[in-house]
Design an enzyme around this catalytic site. Sequence first.
Site, mmCIF file in Angstrom:
data_model
loop_
_atom_site.group_PDB
_atom_site.id
_atom_site.type_symbol
_atom_site.label_atom_id
_atom_site.label_comp_id
_atom_site.label_asym_id
_atom_site.label_seq_id
_atom_site.Cartn_x
_atom_site.Cartn_y
_atom_site.Cartn_z
ATOM 1 C CG ASN A 28 -7.721 1.701 -0.092
ATOM 2 O OD1 ASN A 28 -7.002 1.503 0.405
ATOM 3 N ND2 ASN A 28 -8.846 1.256 0.839
ATOM 4 C CB CYS A 54 -1.099 -0.469 1.240
ATOM 5 S SG CYS A 54 -0.247 -0.068 2.455
ATOM 6 C CG HIS A 103 -4.107 0.569 4.210
ATOM 7 N ND1 HIS A 103 -3.511 0.320 3.782
ATOM 8 C CD2 HIS A 103 -5.444 1.349 3.726
ATOM 9 C CE1 HIS A 103 -4.178 0.261 2.203
ATOM 10 N NE2 HIS A 103 -5.029 1.144 2.590
#
Length: 368
Positions: A329, A159, A302
């Site tokens: 995202n 990520c 994240h």
Amino acid sequence: MDRLKLYFSVFVLSFFIVSVSSSDVNDGDDLVIRQVVGGAEPQVLTSEDHFSLFKRKFGKVYASNEEHDYRFSVFKANLRRARRHQKLDPSATHGVTQFSDLTRSEFRKKHLGVRSGFKLPKDANKAPILPTENLPEDFDWRDHGAVTPVKNQGSCGSCWSFSATGALEGANFLATGKLVSLSEQQLVDCDHECDPEEADSCDSGCNGGLMNSAFEYTLKTGGLMKEEDYPYTGKDGKTCKLDKSKIVASVSNFSVISIDEEQIAANLVKNGPLAVAINAGYMQTYIGGVSCPYICTRRLNHGVLLVGYGAAGYAPARFKEKPYWIIKNSWGETWGENGFYKICKGRNICGVDSMVSTVAATVSTTAH
């Protein structure tokens, strides 16, 4: 058409859990929750029904009966967890997602990946204080052409690389007027930049990393290649395949923004999308709406991309509507609101204001 097929046809568009009293379900019983179906009255489905719909929608196939039964037990636990999340985060909608057959540890390992650590790389700056008097009430870089389509990191804890490339994609757009999708795989394969005070805390592909360390690597190496020239595989490459003649976006500098939401907003508007770390505890079950949980740890795990904000996105009971952040995202367009997440502003919810970075780009002399 049998009952499951009928429900599945609307499941793709609308699948979420609404509040059920805790007395309705005992841990030893099959979970029964309500599903809103196409604007009609909620339909009651058992956990077996939900699991069948889940498998069809996401193409889930398990290698053995034992694996199937185990995943079903995990799925039921995640239904209960989604129900708890709905109570703790009523301004959002929580329910079944593509991650509903994963344990928490599996989810963290495969789909998160920000390493702990706040030490700044040697080339990082502290962002200067910007004026905030004339900020727009609402702002979204998607409306200005600075955001590439939603990508998917797959089952890889990369990520951090998507957050970093997203910020540089936006900065490169501001510098050149061109929106170019940049290579996360280059960072996964080639970036092994380490924390300046923790030599064993290094960017490590699918095993995690930090956005600021990725900016440091990009500054040192000269830049990033296009996505199409160094495509994403979702796996750690054995060798770095960087071709410096194909670098198309370069970092001139990067800065860390203070934990001040007005300054974060000002930097967002002036400098483009921002690399942000967050705690993703509620994101595994998120369907849509503005997430504003009553309780959420600020332990960051994240990496995401802050692309905008809104002035009035949700209204808690008896209160006026509240502002929110818009986040891109890296779990594909089937997750959340077409791949995006909204989280409330105002209280550093889930640590969203704690690690925010801005990057500036220069035009690469070797760009093709």
